[in-house]
Design an enzyme around this catalytic site. Structure first.
Site, PDB file in Angstrom:
ATOM      1  N   MET A 148      -1.330 -24.618  16.488  1.00 42.43           N
ATOM      2  CA  MET A 148      -2.776 -24.450  16.316  1.00 42.43           C
ATOM      3  C   MET A 148      -3.328 -25.453  15.310  1.00 42.43           C
ATOM      4  O   MET A 148      -4.454 -25.942  15.465  1.00 42.43           O
ATOM      5  CB  MET A 148      -3.116 -23.014  15.894  1.00 42.43           C
ATOM      6  CG  MET A 148      -2.843 -21.978  16.980  1.00 42.43           C
ATOM      7  SD  MET A 148      -3.542 -22.387  18.598  1.00 42.43           S
ATOM      8  CE  MET A 148      -5.280 -22.538  18.230  1.00 42.43           C
ATOM      9  N   GLU A 149      -2.538 -25.779  14.298  1.00 43.56           N
ATOM     10  CA  GLU A 149      -2.974 -26.766  13.313  1.00 43.56           C
ATOM     11  C   GLU A 149      -3.102 -28.145  13.954  1.00 43.56           C
ATOM     12  O   GLU A 149      -4.076 -28.867  13.703  1.00 43.56           O
ATOM     13  CB  GLU A 149      -2.008 -26.788  12.127  1.00 43.56           C
ATOM     14  CG  GLU A 149      -2.120 -25.590  11.211  1.00 43.56           C
ATOM     15  CD  GLU A 149      -1.610 -24.268  11.798  1.00 43.56           C
ATOM     16  OE1 GLU A 149      -1.953 -23.210  11.243  1.00 43.56           O
ATOM     17  OE2 GLU A 149      -0.873 -24.285  12.820  1.00 43.56           O
TER      18      GLU A 149
ATOM     19  N   LEU B 290      -6.361 -14.602  13.163  1.00 43.72           N
ATOM     20  CA  LEU B 290      -4.959 -14.189  13.242  1.00 43.72           C
ATOM     21  C   LEU B 290      -3.962 -15.304  12.965  1.00 43.72           C
ATOM     22  O   LEU B 290      -2.757 -15.076  13.035  1.00 43.72           O
ATOM     23  CB  LEU B 290      -4.649 -13.511  14.580  1.00 43.72           C
ATOM     24  CG  LEU B 290      -5.618 -12.392  14.999  1.00 43.72           C
ATOM     25  CD1 LEU B 290      -5.252 -11.858  16.366  1.00 43.72           C
ATOM     26  CD2 LEU B 290      -5.656 -11.293  13.958  1.00 43.72           C
ATOM     27  N   CYS B 291      -4.422 -16.517  12.654  1.00 44.32           N
ATOM     28  CA  CYS B 291      -3.496 -17.580  12.245  1.00 44.32           C
ATOM     29  C   CYS B 291      -3.080 -17.346  10.794  1.00 44.32           C
ATOM     30  O   CYS B 291      -3.877 -16.907   9.969  1.00 44.32           O
ATOM     31  CB  CYS B 291      -4.163 -18.949  12.342  1.00 44.32           C
ATOM     32  SG  CYS B 291      -4.158 -19.647  13.989  1.00 44.32           S
ATOM     33  N   HIS B 292      -1.831 -17.656  10.510  1.00 40.01           N
ATOM     34  CA  HIS B 292      -1.319 -17.531   9.147  1.00 40.01           C
ATOM     35  C   HIS B 292      -1.731 -18.748   8.317  1.00 40.01           C
ATOM     36  O   HIS B 292      -1.751 -19.859   8.843  1.00 40.01           O
ATOM     37  CB  HIS B 292       0.211 -17.452   9.158  1.00 40.01           C
ATOM     38  CG  HIS B 292       0.742 -16.223   9.805  1.00 40.01           C
ATOM     39  ND1 HIS B 292       0.923 -16.119  11.169  1.00 40.01           N
ATOM     40  CD2 HIS B 292       1.137 -15.035   9.282  1.00 40.01           C
ATOM     41  CE1 HIS B 292       1.409 -14.922  11.451  1.00 40.01           C
ATOM     42  NE2 HIS B 292       1.541 -14.243  10.326  1.00 40.01           N
TER      43      HIS B 292
ATOM     44  N   ASP C 266     -20.167 -36.183  16.397  1.00 39.94           N
ATOM     45  CA  ASP C 266     -21.223 -35.996  15.404  1.00 39.94           C
ATOM     46  C   ASP C 266     -21.719 -37.328  14.857  1.00 39.94           C
ATOM     47  O   ASP C 266     -22.924 -37.543  14.723  1.00 39.94           O
ATOM     48  CB  ASP C 266     -20.724 -35.110  14.261  1.00 39.94           C
ATOM     49  CG  ASP C 266     -21.783 -34.895  13.207  1.00 39.94           C
ATOM     50  OD1 ASP C 266     -22.901 -34.462  13.559  1.00 39.94           O
ATOM     51  OD2 ASP C 266     -21.508 -35.175  12.021  1.00 39.94           O
TER      52      ASP C 266
END
EC number: 4.6.1.17
Length: 161
Positions: free
Chosen positions: A113-114, A75-77, A128
């Protein structure tokens, strides 16, 4: 309290329609931490990791992740980011790496969110690259530090937490 914007009247998840919103400059900053043994941190700082420059790799991974957030988070653009910055700092006194990300654009939706994705993926990349020498590293906390622009106004975390 505000309503959840990604849930419609029927309780279903949906992508928010931002077409009627005005374009404004929006910016967000986030941070993440990776705590490790002092020997692992020293290996990173001294550039003695057999996989190469841990910070450079994590920085690039964070930038790439910010650009691809819309593919990772439902749902993120998809956004046309104008700036993504990822800074990494060894904090020897705490045996950890602090990651801070900044995302900026001129657009109709925010970049929180980014910024969070950039910091998180940079932290995952450090894990990692170093897991061969230490598997019990701890990632976290990860949090939004600040955001500006948009209808919801500005936000800045209380740094006394």
């Amino acid at each position: 309290m505000s309503q959840l914007t990604h849930i419609n009247a029927a309780g279903e998840a949906h992508m928010v329609d931002v077409s009627a919103k005005a374009e404004t400059v929006r910016e967000a900053r986030a941070e993440a931490f990776v705590t490790m043994h002092s020997e692992t941190l020293a290996m990173i700082i001294d550039g003695k990791h057999h996989k190469g420059d841990v910070f450079a790799t994590a920085r690039i991974a964070g930038i790439q992740a910010a650009k691809r957030t819309w593919e990772l988070i439902p749902l993120c653009h998809p956004l046309l980011l104008s700036k993504v910055e990822v800074q990494l700092q060894a904090e020897s006194e705490h045996n950890r790496v602090r990651i801070e990300s900044l995302c900026r654009l001129t657009g109709k939706t925010g970049v929180e969110m980014e910024a969070l994705t950039a910091a998180s993926v940079a932290a995952l990349t450090i894990y990692d690259m170093c897991k061969a020498v230490q598997k019990d590293m701890v990632i976290g906390p990860v949090r939004l530090l600040a955001k500006s622009g948009g209808n919801s106004g500005d936000f800045k975390v209380d740094t006394h937490d």
